[in-house]
Design a protein around this motif. Sequence first.
Motif, PDB file in Angstrom:
ATOM      1  N   ILE A  10       0.868  -1.199   0.000  1.00  0.00           N
ATOM      2  CA  ILE A  10       0.000   0.000   0.000  1.00  0.00           C
ATOM      3  C   ILE A  10       0.888   1.227   0.000  1.00  0.00           C
ATOM      4  O   ILE A  10       1.615   1.481   0.969  1.00  0.00           O
ATOM      5  N   LEU A  34      -0.762  -0.601  -4.515  1.00  0.00           N
ATOM      6  CA  LEU A  34      -1.899   0.321  -4.549  1.00  0.00           C
ATOM      7  C   LEU A  34      -1.358   1.730  -4.334  1.00  0.00           C
ATOM      8  O   LEU A  34      -0.737   2.006  -3.300  1.00  0.00           O
ATOM      9  N   ARG A  44       9.571  12.306  -5.173  1.00  0.00           N
ATOM     10  CA  ARG A  44       9.114  13.484  -4.419  1.00  0.00           C
ATOM     11  C   ARG A  44      10.258  14.439  -4.076  1.00  0.00           C
ATOM     12  O   ARG A  44      10.069  15.652  -3.978  1.00  0.00           O
ATOM     13  N   VAL A  73      -5.754   4.314  -7.016  1.00  0.00           N
ATOM     14  CA  VAL A  73      -6.584   3.451  -6.163  1.00  0.00           C
ATOM     15  C   VAL A  73      -6.092   3.552  -4.725  1.00  0.00           C
ATOM     16  O   VAL A  73      -4.915   3.341  -4.445  1.00  0.00           O
ATOM     17  N   ARG A  74      -7.018   3.877  -3.841  1.00  0.00           N
ATOM     18  CA  ARG A  74      -6.648   4.052  -2.431  1.00  0.00           C
ATOM     19  C   ARG A  74      -7.143   2.874  -1.600  1.00  0.00           C
ATOM     20  O   ARG A  74      -8.285   2.434  -1.753  1.00  0.00           O
ATOM     21  N   THR A 102       2.830   3.927   3.305  1.00  0.00           N
ATOM     22  CA  THR A 102       1.860   5.004   3.086  1.00  0.00           C
ATOM     23  C   THR A 102       2.445   6.409   3.256  1.00  0.00           C
ATOM     24  O   THR A 102       1.727   7.400   3.107  1.00  0.00           O
ATOM     25  N   PHE A 129       3.004  21.324   0.462  1.00  0.00           N
ATOM     26  CA  PHE A 129       4.057  21.021  -0.519  1.00  0.00           C
ATOM     27  C   PHE A 129       4.537  19.598  -0.274  1.00  0.00           C
ATOM     28  O   PHE A 129       5.567  19.370   0.348  1.00  0.00           O
ATOM     29  N   ARG A 130       3.735  18.641  -0.751  1.00  0.00           N
ATOM     30  CA  ARG A 130       4.072  17.238  -0.501  1.00  0.00           C
ATOM     31  C   ARG A 130       3.950  16.388  -1.769  1.00  0.00           C
ATOM     32  O   ARG A 130       4.734  15.503  -2.010  1.00  0.00           O
ATOM     33  N   LEU A 156      11.929  21.529   3.820  1.00  0.00           N
ATOM     34  CA  LEU A 156      10.842  21.769   2.864  1.00  0.00           C
ATOM     35  C   LEU A 156      10.653  23.254   2.577  1.00  0.00           C
ATOM     36  O   LEU A 156      10.530  23.666   1.420  1.00  0.00           O
ATOM     37  N   LEU A 254      -4.592   3.811   8.463  1.00  0.00           N
ATOM     38  CA  LEU A 254      -4.988   2.443   8.092  1.00  0.00           C
ATOM     39  C   LEU A 254      -4.509   1.454   9.141  1.00  0.00           C
ATOM     40  O   LEU A 254      -5.236   0.557   9.555  1.00  0.00           O
ATOM     41  N   GLY A 283       9.498   3.032   5.178  1.00  0.00           N
ATOM     42  CA  GLY A 283       9.480   4.423   4.717  1.00  0.00           C
ATOM     43  C   GLY A 283       8.964   5.376   5.787  1.00  0.00           C
ATOM     44  O   GLY A 283       9.025   5.102   6.990  1.00  0.00           O
ATOM     45  N   GLY A 297      16.684   8.213   1.953  1.00  0.00           N
ATOM     46  CA  GLY A 297      17.683   7.150   2.122  1.00  0.00           C
ATOM     47  C   GLY A 297      17.167   6.031   3.011  1.00  0.00           C
ATOM     48  O   GLY A 297      17.345   4.842   2.720  1.00  0.00           O
TER      49      GLY A 297
HETATM   50  C1  LIG Z   1       9.412  18.619  -1.480  1.00  0.00           C
HETATM   51  C2  LIG Z   1      10.123  17.501  -0.765  1.00  0.00           C
HETATM   52  C3  LIG Z   1      11.511  17.480  -0.741  1.00  0.00           C
HETATM   53  C4  LIG Z   1      12.180  16.448  -0.099  1.00  0.00           C
HETATM   54  N1  LIG Z   1      13.536  16.459  -0.113  1.00  0.00           N
HETATM   55  C5  LIG Z   1      14.203  15.465   0.480  1.00  0.00           C
HETATM   56  C6  LIG Z   1      15.628  15.436   0.443  1.00  0.00           C
HETATM   57  O1  LIG Z   1      16.276  16.346  -0.092  1.00  0.00           O
HETATM   58  N2  LIG Z   1      16.263  14.383   1.028  1.00  0.00           N
HETATM   59  C7  LIG Z   1      15.560  13.369   1.628  1.00  0.00           C
HETATM   60  O2  LIG Z   1      16.183  12.406   2.120  1.00  0.00           O
HETATM   61  N3  LIG Z   1      14.222  13.367   1.687  1.00  0.00           N
HETATM   62  C8  LIG Z   1      13.514  14.390   1.136  1.00  0.00           C
HETATM   63  N4  LIG Z   1      12.143  14.399   1.188  1.00  0.00           N
HETATM   64  C9  LIG Z   1      11.451  13.306   1.900  1.00  0.00           C
HETATM   65  C10 LIG Z   1      11.280  12.065   0.994  1.00  0.00           C
HETATM   66  O3  LIG Z   1      10.587  12.451  -0.157  1.00  0.00           O
HETATM   67  C11 LIG Z   1      10.505  10.988   1.742  1.00  0.00           C
HETATM   68  O4  LIG Z   1      11.269  10.572   2.854  1.00  0.00           O
HETATM   69  C12 LIG Z   1      10.224   9.772   0.857  1.00  0.00           C
HETATM   70  O5  LIG Z   1       9.457  10.142  -0.254  1.00  0.00           O
HETATM   71  C13 LIG Z   1       9.505   8.692   1.663  1.00  0.00           C
HETATM   72  O6  LIG Z   1       9.063   7.683   0.819  1.00  0.00           O
HETATM   73  P1  LIG Z   1       7.742   6.860   1.186  1.00  0.00           P
HETATM   74  O7  LIG Z   1       7.545   5.895   0.054  1.00  0.00           O
HETATM   75  O8  LIG Z   1       7.816   6.346   2.558  1.00  0.00           O
HETATM   76  O9  LIG Z   1       6.562   7.931   1.190  1.00  0.00           O
HETATM   77  P2  LIG Z   1       5.951   8.747  -0.014  1.00  0.00           P
HETATM   78  O10 LIG Z   1       6.974   9.107  -1.008  1.00  0.00           O
HETATM   79  O11 LIG Z   1       5.156   9.843   0.615  1.00  0.00           O
HETATM   80  O12 LIG Z   1       4.950   7.742  -0.707  1.00  0.00           O
HETATM   81  C14 LIG Z   1       3.792   7.264  -0.074  1.00  0.00           C
HETATM   82  C15 LIG Z   1       2.733   7.056  -1.128  1.00  0.00           C
HETATM   83  O13 LIG Z   1       1.676   6.273  -0.570  1.00  0.00           O
HETATM   84  C16 LIG Z   1       0.445   6.764  -1.032  1.00  0.00           C
HETATM   85  N5  LIG Z   1      -0.593   6.328  -0.103  1.00  0.00           N
HETATM   86  C17 LIG Z   1      -0.737   6.685   1.186  1.00  0.00           C
HETATM   87  N6  LIG Z   1      -1.811   6.059   1.720  1.00  0.00           N
HETATM   88  C18 LIG Z   1      -2.351   5.302   0.735  1.00  0.00           C
HETATM   89  C19 LIG Z   1      -3.484   4.438   0.664  1.00  0.00           C
HETATM   90  N7  LIG Z   1      -4.266   4.234   1.708  1.00  0.00           N
HETATM   91  N8  LIG Z   1      -3.737   3.808  -0.507  1.00  0.00           N
HETATM   92  C20 LIG Z   1      -2.932   4.015  -1.588  1.00  0.00           C
HETATM   93  N9  LIG Z   1      -1.860   4.829  -1.579  1.00  0.00           N
HETATM   94  C21 LIG Z   1      -1.576   5.462  -0.432  1.00  0.00           C
HETATM   95  C22 LIG Z   1       0.657   8.269  -1.020  1.00  0.00           C
HETATM   96  O14 LIG Z   1      -0.288   8.928  -1.833  1.00  0.00           O
HETATM   97  C23 LIG Z   1       2.077   8.356  -1.599  1.00  0.00           C
HETATM   98  O15 LIG Z   1       2.055   8.387  -2.997  1.00  0.00           O
HETATM   99  C24 LIG Z   1      11.439  15.422   0.562  1.00  0.00           C
HETATM  100  C25 LIG Z   1      10.040  15.455   0.550  1.00  0.00           C
HETATM  101  C26 LIG Z   1       9.388  16.480  -0.099  1.00  0.00           C
HETATM  102  C27 LIG Z   1       7.875  16.509  -0.103  1.00  0.00           C
END
Ligand SMILES: Cc1cc2nc3c(=O)[nH]c(=O)nc-3n(C[C@H](O)[C@H](O)[C@H](O)COP(=O)(O)OP(=O)(O)OC[C@H]3O[C@@H](n4cnc5c(N)ncnc54)[C@H](O)[C@@H]3O)c2cc1C
Length: 416
Positions: A10, A34, A44, A73-74, A102, A129-130, A156, A254, A283, A297
Amino acid sequence: MTSNRRVVVIGGGLAGLRCAARLATGGAAAVTVLGEEPHAPYNRVLLAEILAGRYDPEVTALPDPGPALRRGVRAVRVDRADRTVRCDDGTVLGYDTLVLATGSNPVLPPLRGLFEPDGRELPEGVHAFRTMDDCLALSAAVRPGVRAVVIGGGLLGVSAARALAARGAQVVLAQQAERLMERQLDADASALLHTHLTALGVEIHTECRVRGLTKAAPAQGGGTLVTGVELADGYRLDADLVVLACGVRPRIGLAQAAGLDVRKGVVVDDRLRTSDPRIHAIGDCAEHDGRVYGLAGAALEQADAVAAFLTGTGDPAGTSPYTGTRALTRLTLTSGDDGPLDLAAFGQATPLPGDDVIRLADATRRTYRKVVVRGDRLVGGVLLGELSTVAALARSWEDGEALTDFSHLLTDDGGS
Ligand SMILES: Cc1cc2nc3c(=O)[nH]c(=O)nc-3n(C[C@H](O)[C@H](O)[C@H](O)COP(=O)(O)OP(=O)(O)OC[C@H]3O[C@@H](n4cnc5c(N)ncnc54)[C@H](O)[C@@H]3O)c2cc1C
């Protein structure tokens, strides 16, 4: 792992997609991701570059897993007894293993006037800004001369302010803490960053709390339109755009509803298992050993670790526990005439009593390098403007190796 095992992930962000890709190459037969966002997978971390107009969205694309990713799809409910996930399109997926990836949600600060009573929509002109949608909406609204207030002076807020300034906006950055990026940088590095952003035309107010928004009815009717912000001291700033960059909070809804152990994030053990061993979390949404990283990272390392555990691949065959990530923060602040400012920070940049500090600063070249050494170990550092030693320093810090000679730490080849 058996080849017919069904894995549902997810979240189609950095962690979820990386995990799915590793599972596929590790021999997992049926992986479904999903992803509620409708866009092609993207990184991102690069959103600020799109906002600044330096990259087209396509440049930030992540490898697309094809039909394994159900875009738009959520997942709305996890039923642990049936081992099913219910989606907002009415479908129900069975799983043998579930991976929660998520991510996090932006923190919406308690500003007077942010929402109408009983309303959930942000006023026109106010943006988080996400996501790619946030970025595209901001990008469409910004034009030369537009007055933008960025609330928050962390990673950010600094990225957003620099990007908006690059697009010709008049930017005011309001930072509640006493300096910029206070979690990563020490006072000297923060001051250099402050100077750099000011040179780009960003007006910075530190120790400045925004307490409310001023609004008007938009000419075309419907909703409300932001016209400015009100500071805690009563001062008002006019604004056409307000960016909320006040940090993020793990998305745990969730997991919580499914009865999993949740604190700041979804609690996981050294195999990234939640309190239900069939469900993993990775994550930004995961909390390991009391820590939520919120960094790319860590998301990637956790995704690799889970895939290795589930497929029995990796070195050594997916058996090593996950013991945490030594996550380095890196940022490049590119500007017009002023040249880019590279920044890297890791570990504990503020020394404790008894620590040794080695520091090299060059105000003319706008470079600053500092490392903190405890006993014979490197425990943290900050580099600004001059990053040639960062790889060697990061290696030394990640490996936790004993140092015999400190003098080479900040020289150009990092002693490597
Ligand atoms: C503008 C910006 C700049 C950044 N710069 C840096 C940086 O320079 N260095 C660094 O280390 N980190 C940076 N980050 C942080 C980094 O982007 C995150 O740590 C990383 O994206 C985490 O990955 P993730 O997959 O855990 O979460 P995410 O990338 O947030 O992905 C989670 C995904 O799950 C989806 N989701 C959530 N719930 C559901 C559900 N119920 N059903 C379906 N889908 C769902 C969300 O819509 C999203 O697409 C930055 C973040 C932003 C916003």
